[in-house]
Design an enzyme around this catalytic site. Structure first.
Site, PDB file in Angstrom:
ATOM      1  N   GLU A   1      -1.444  -9.383  16.289  1.00 50.68           N
ATOM      2  CA  GLU A   1      -0.331  -9.570  15.463  1.00 50.68           C
ATOM      3  C   GLU A   1       0.949 -10.027  15.967  1.00 50.68           C
ATOM      4  OE1 GLU A   1      -2.205  -6.864  15.321  1.00 50.68           O
ATOM      5  OE2 GLU A   1      -3.195  -7.333  13.375  1.00 50.68           O
TER       6      GLU A   1
ATOM      7  N   HIS B   1      -3.530   1.024   6.931  1.00 50.19           N
ATOM      8  CA  HIS B   1      -3.994  -0.204   5.851  1.00 50.19           C
ATOM      9  C   HIS B   1      -3.053   0.003   4.608  1.00 50.19           C
ATOM     10  CE1 HIS B   1      -7.170  -0.396   8.409  1.00 50.19           C
ATOM     11  NE2 HIS B   1      -7.614  -1.426   7.883  1.00 50.19           N
TER      12      HIS B   1
END
Lengths: 109, 359
Positions: free
Chosen positions: B80, B149
């Site tokens: 990321e 998540h």
């Protein structure tokens, strides 16, 4: 509909293969996430593999006694296009339920 | 505060190449918006984990690589910090990156790029290097996913000067807000409520103002730049964003059975916050409850409560109440049901406000 293939994962540290002991699902079955799919045996232990996702089973690879290499296809699922690949569960749209009722004297000043 | 408000562009209502009304899911509406942004702006690029070949784990970028090629819609490594670092470089080179962080919990490794580079580059370079980056972040809980998540990071992002933060509540808002965000010269953190990806709703292409809340109530006003009244009411204002808007509309429907007339205000922009809309609504209803999934302490509800208190102190009938997640790590799986504000918890919050008496 989309087909998603799930390869045999490495079940230990550096294991290269596993032997199918028993399939717990069959083609045509609708399975949920985490539902046991198959029992396999490695050089370390016999384990049940949980399903990585929900979907309909299209194909399974290998019968009891067959060896499957890590990374080779184990099972193929069919899932609706709009949920293919997702992590988690599509929430159901349910009618709102409540236990709390409101009570108030509203002074309209 | 007015100098950082989003600029309103009346002309953009006509920018959509589509007309009329279509019934779409939020993922389809977002896909359509991205498709149009790519078609209209040759500098726009989409990238992230699984954004290309797979079309995104939520199918939001489905079909875009095939249509625009691997040079404009592409997969990245699982890194990321690298995804957002690349966005910085591309923006410096004149591109309009639309990166995706696959799940909100994966944004943490990229915080340095977001906070130290994306948010500051325009300021640092005295306007020479603007960062027209729209970072799409599937956000919040509700899909019983594993840890990392499901998060609720709006307060974290809203606290960073230089970032703007938006969250759509339904397919119509998703289409118009994303198209608007992707054409801004400033970085926008675009928080898509992942539990609402599959619910369908009417998308009115001709007007960003029109909307059809999921409960079928009347459309509210507003432009894609501020908050929007999703249901009008007289007795109390529920302030929410993202997935909580639909839940608040359900609550408003139930409260009506008890004779309580609730207004639902969809904040839409969490930075900057539309103070005028908060004031207009609460001056009318004189009571307010803020609902969010994020933990209570230092959540955006505190900011909203202060803005309301400052502008409506003399008319408020009760302190602004907050109904939020708990001060615990965002739980995974089935525990979500205990964590995310449910209908009863919101009704209790409303009842506390209704019962409040001065002195």
């Amino acid at each position: 509909m989309a087909e998603i293939s799930f390869p045999l994962p490495d079940l230990g540290e550096g294991l290269i293969e596993a032997t199918v002991l028993e399939w717990l699902v069959a083609p045509g079955d609708q399975v949920e996430r985490n539902q046991p799919l198959v029992e396999v045996e490695t050089t370390k232990s016999a384990v049940e593999l949980p399903s990585p996702q929900a979907g309909k089973v299209v194909r399974i690879h290998g019968g009891p006694g067959d060896k499957i290499n890590v990374g080779e296809p184990l099972i193929v699922f069919e899932v609706p296009d709009n949920t293919a690949g997702i992590v988690g569960t599509v929430p159901k749209e349910e009618a709102p339920k409540r236990r709390v009722r409101l009570s108030a004297v509203l002074d309209e000043d | 505060m007015s100098d950082v408000l989003l600029e309103s562009e009346p002309s953009m209502d006509n920018r959509s190449p589509r007309h009329g009304v279509e019934q779409l899911s939020m993922q389809q509406a977002l896909n359509l918006a991205l498709d149009e942004v790519l078609a209209e702006n040759s500098k726009a690029l989409i990238f992230g984990e699984d954004c290309g070949r797979l079309g995104g784990v939520f199918r939001v970028t489905d079909g875009l690589r095939a249509k625009y090629g691997n040079g404009r819609v592409f997969d990245t490594p699982l890194a990321e910090s690298g995804i957002l670092g690349m966005a910085v470089g591309l923006a410096m080179a004149g591109f309009h990156p639309i990166p995706e962080v696959q799940f909100d919990g994966f944004a943490y490794p990229a915080i340095n790029q977001i906070v130290c580079q994306i948010a500051r580059m325009n300021y640092r370079s005295r306007g020479i290097l603007p960062m027209p980056i729209t970072l799409r972040v599937p956000s919040f809980g509700g899909i019983r996913a594993p840890e990392h998540h499901g998060e609720s990071l709006e307060a974290l992002f809203a606290h960073v000067p230089g970032l703007k933060v938006a969250s759509p509540s339904n397919p119509h808002e998703a289409y118009h807000l994303l198209k608007y965000a992707a054409t801004r010269p400033d970085p926008v953190i675009f928080m898509e409520p992942k539990s609402r990806y599959w619910q369908k709703g009417e998308v009115h292409f001709d007007s960003a103002d029109a909307t059809s809340p999921p409960d079928g109530s009347s459309p509210g006003g507003g432009s894609p730049t501020g908050a929007k009244v999703m249901r009008e009411g007289r007795h109390l204002t529920l302030v929410a964003w993202g997935a909580m808007v639909a839940r608040c509309l359900q609550v408003a429907g139930l409260a009506a059975e008890d004779g309580i007339d609730i207004e639902v205000l969809d904040l839409r922009w969490l930075k900057p916050i539309d103070e005028a809309a908060l004031e207009a609504s609460v001056r009318k209803t004189r009571r307010a409850v803020v609902v969010h999934e994020a933990p209570l302490t230092s959540g955006l509800g505190a900011e909203v409560a202060q803005l309301i208190t400052r502008s409506c102190f003399d008319t408020l009938k009760a302190p602004v109440e907050r109904v939020t997640g708990f001060d615990v790590p965002y739980p995974s799986g089935d525990l979500e049901d205990e964590y995310i504000p449910n209908i009863d918890r919101i009704l209790f919050g409303i009842q506390r406000v209704l019962e409040y008496r001065r002195g």
